[in-house]
Design a protein around this motif. Structure first.
Motif, PDB file in Angstrom:
ATOM      1  N   HIS A  91       6.174 -56.823  48.377  1.00  0.00           N
ATOM      2  CA  HIS A  91       4.636 -56.905  48.757  1.00  0.00           C
ATOM      3  C   HIS A  91       4.384 -55.171  49.173  1.00  0.00           C
ATOM      4  O   HIS A  91       3.194 -54.921  49.132  1.00  0.00           O
ATOM      5  N   LYS A  92       5.294 -54.737  49.820  1.00  0.00           N
ATOM      6  CA  LYS A  92       5.049 -53.232  50.050  1.00  0.00           C
ATOM      7  C   LYS A  92       4.704 -52.356  48.752  1.00  0.00           C
ATOM      8  O   LYS A  92       3.726 -51.522  48.832  1.00  0.00           O
ATOM      9  N   ALA A  93       5.092 -52.879  47.589  1.00  0.00           N
ATOM     10  CA  ALA A  93       4.600 -51.932  46.166  1.00  0.00           C
ATOM     11  C   ALA A  93       3.248 -52.360  45.973  1.00  0.00           C
ATOM     12  O   ALA A  93       2.576 -51.545  45.593  1.00  0.00           O
ATOM     13  N   ILE A  94       2.747 -53.473  46.404  1.00  0.00           N
ATOM     14  CA  ILE A  94       1.302 -53.975  46.238  1.00  0.00           C
ATOM     15  C   ILE A  94       0.386 -53.096  46.959  1.00  0.00           C
ATOM     16  O   ILE A  94      -0.470 -52.448  46.660  1.00  0.00           O
ATOM     17  N   VAL A  95       0.920 -53.011  48.312  1.00  0.00           N
ATOM     18  CA  VAL A  95      -0.154 -52.475  49.321  1.00  0.00           C
ATOM     19  C   VAL A  95       0.004 -50.979  49.266  1.00  0.00           C
ATOM     20  O   VAL A  95      -0.890 -50.178  49.431  1.00  0.00           O
ATOM     21  N   ASP A  96       1.422 -50.268  48.723  1.00  0.00           N
ATOM     22  CA  ASP A  96       1.158 -48.874  48.502  1.00  0.00           C
ATOM     23  C   ASP A  96       0.520 -48.505  47.367  1.00  0.00           C
ATOM     24  O   ASP A  96      -0.269 -47.460  47.546  1.00  0.00           O
ATOM     25  N   ALA A  97       0.371 -49.049  46.449  1.00  0.00           N
ATOM     26  CA  ALA A  97      -0.669 -48.981  45.316  1.00  0.00           C
ATOM     27  C   ALA A  97      -2.051 -49.088  45.789  1.00  0.00           C
ATOM     28  O   ALA A  97      -3.045 -48.170  45.480  1.00  0.00           O
ATOM     29  N   ILE A  98      -2.331 -50.199  46.468  1.00  0.00           N
ATOM     30  CA  ILE A  98      -3.742 -50.199  46.894  1.00  0.00           C
ATOM     31  C   ILE A  98      -4.249 -49.327  47.895  1.00  0.00           C
ATOM     32  O   ILE A  98      -5.387 -48.826  47.705  1.00  0.00           O
ATOM     33  N   GLU A  99      -3.495 -48.692  48.722  1.00  0.00           N
ATOM     34  CA  GLU A  99      -3.592 -47.675  49.628  1.00  0.00           C
ATOM     35  C   GLU A  99      -3.925 -46.245  48.943  1.00  0.00           C
ATOM     36  O   GLU A  99      -4.687 -45.510  49.197  1.00  0.00           O
ATOM     37  N   ARG A 100      -2.916 -46.150  47.724  1.00  0.00           N
ATOM     38  CA  ARG A 100      -3.166 -45.046  46.898  1.00  0.00           C
ATOM     39  C   ARG A 100      -4.392 -44.999  45.794  1.00  0.00           C
ATOM     40  O   ARG A 100      -4.803 -44.070  45.031  1.00  0.00           O
ATOM     41  N   GLN A 101      -5.054 -46.261  45.945  1.00  0.00           N
ATOM     42  CA  GLN A 101      -6.178 -46.720  45.242  1.00  0.00           C
ATOM     43  C   GLN A 101      -5.817 -46.503  43.644  1.00  0.00           C
ATOM     44  O   GLN A 101      -6.736 -46.031  42.711  1.00  0.00           O
ATOM     45  N   ASP A 102      -4.691 -47.006  43.476  1.00  0.00           N
ATOM     46  CA  ASP A 102      -3.801 -46.894  41.887  1.00  0.00           C
ATOM     47  C   ASP A 102      -4.038 -48.456  41.494  1.00  0.00           C
ATOM     48  O   ASP A 102      -3.165 -49.212  41.431  1.00  0.00           O
ATOM     49  N   GLY A 103      -5.205 -48.520  40.667  1.00  0.00           N
ATOM     50  CA  GLY A 103      -5.529 -49.936  40.158  1.00  0.00           C
ATOM     51  C   GLY A 103      -4.365 -50.227  39.157  1.00  0.00           C
ATOM     52  O   GLY A 103      -3.923 -51.598  39.062  1.00  0.00           O
ATOM     53  N   SER A 104      -3.669 -49.548  38.326  1.00  0.00           N
ATOM     54  CA  SER A 104      -2.822 -49.685  37.313  1.00  0.00           C
ATOM     55  C   SER A 104      -1.458 -50.504  37.962  1.00  0.00           C
ATOM     56  O   SER A 104      -0.956 -51.317  37.695  1.00  0.00           O
ATOM     57  N   LYS A 105      -0.873 -49.461  39.157  1.00  0.00           N
ATOM     58  CA  LYS A 105       0.145 -49.501  39.844  1.00  0.00           C
ATOM     59  C   LYS A 105       0.285 -51.016  40.511  1.00  0.00           C
ATOM     60  O   LYS A 105       0.983 -51.998  40.538  1.00  0.00           O
ATOM     61  N   ALA A 106      -1.199 -51.111  41.213  1.00  0.00           N
ATOM     62  CA  ALA A 106      -1.462 -52.454  41.956  1.00  0.00           C
ATOM     63  C   ALA A 106      -1.374 -53.665  40.959  1.00  0.00           C
ATOM     64  O   ALA A 106      -0.680 -54.630  41.324  1.00  0.00           O
ATOM     65  N   ARG A 107      -1.881 -53.832  40.006  1.00  0.00           N
ATOM     66  CA  ARG A 107      -1.582 -54.742  39.052  1.00  0.00           C
ATOM     67  C   ARG A 107      -0.220 -54.960  38.462  1.00  0.00           C
ATOM     68  O   ARG A 107       0.195 -56.056  38.443  1.00  0.00           O
TER      69      ARG A 107
END
Length: 262
Positions: A197-213
């Motif tokens: 979950h944290k990896a998803i949220v961290d990417a969302i906060e960084r606005q990193d679409g690739s990492k969020a996916r």
């Protein structure tokens, strides 16, 4: 004349028995390919096929740059699942595959489109959900579905959010988490889910679409692996006929008028 098992099956079954017996403990690293080739006197191709089978059953997991490790949350060998729940396993697997195809993009769009307030709310929801750590026997396997819906809502695509909200009543009341997580492994399981979950949220906060996916794909792929392992352990195989029946059931439900309340 009895048909001989493929060598990859023999190796996979041997390794699986070592895991179940405790000879290979949760978190332990599997021997290297070369070591397994020497131990079983087989080729690297056979070893790779055997390990791939164990991975698909959720018994081992990869760690980038380190190798394969015994899963800390394998499906328990002895369990009791109601017949009515077992019958829905093929449909549950199909729905998870559908979620995987939709929610990966949902997470990416959320990272690219969310507001600061939405990002903060998503993190708060994650922390609240992950802090509960309820008894696996008393919580649903998809206990984090509201977290996923919040991500979909911030993706700014009403079709994605509406579709996942519609699927919610069909997905959530499925299985108890205790069917795939033994009580002794509860803490490590919740820690792993929080990490995902944290990896998803961290990417969302960084606005990193690739990492969020990427993070969402890993999270849902792991969930799918656990349910598939449950199906195999309980002797339930999703045949083409069962998948078609599951899809027919889903689409029948989707054709029904949506109640607007009153």
């Amino acid at each position: 004349m009895t048909k001989r098992k493929p060598l990859s099956t023999v190796v996979a079954e041997s390794l699986a028995e070592k895991i179940r017996s405790g000879q290979l403990q949760p978190g332990a690293q599997l021997p290297t390919e070369a070591e397994l080739c020497a131990e079983y006197d087989v080729s690297r191709t056979v070893v790779r096929e055997a390990v791939a089978r164990l991975r698909s059953e959720g018994m081992v997991v990869p760690q980038q740059g380190r190798g394969m490790f015994v899963s800390e949350t394998p499906a328990p060998r002895n369990f009791s699942i109601p017949d009515e729940a077992l019958r829905t396993l093929p449909e549950t697997i199909a729905l998870l595959e559908l979620r995987l195809s939709v929610e990966v993009e949902s997470a990416g769009l959320c990272a690219e489109r969310r507001t600061d307030e939405e990002a903060s709310d998503i993190r708060s929801m994650m922390e609240q959900i992950d802090a509960q750590q309820a008894d696996p026997a008393a919580v649903q396997i998809h206990y984090d579905y509201d977290f996923h819906l919040a991500i979909a809502k911030a993706a700014r695509n009403e079709f994605i959010h509406g579709f996942l909200a519609y699927l919610g009543p069909m997905i959530v009341p499925r299985f108890r988490l205790g069917y795939v997580v033994e009580p002794a492994l509860k803490d490590s399981y919740y820690a792993r889910i929080h990490s995902e979950h944290k990896a998803i949220v961290d990417a969302i906060e960084r606005q990193d679409g690739s990492k969020a996916r990427q993070a969402m794909r890993k999270h849902l792929h792991n969930s799918l692996g656990r349910v598939r392992a449950l199906a195999r352990a309980s002797g339930v195989e999703a045949t083409d006929a069962e998948q078609k029946a599951a899809a027919a059931s889903l689409f029948t439900k989707m054709k029904r008028p949506v109640s607007t309340g009153g």
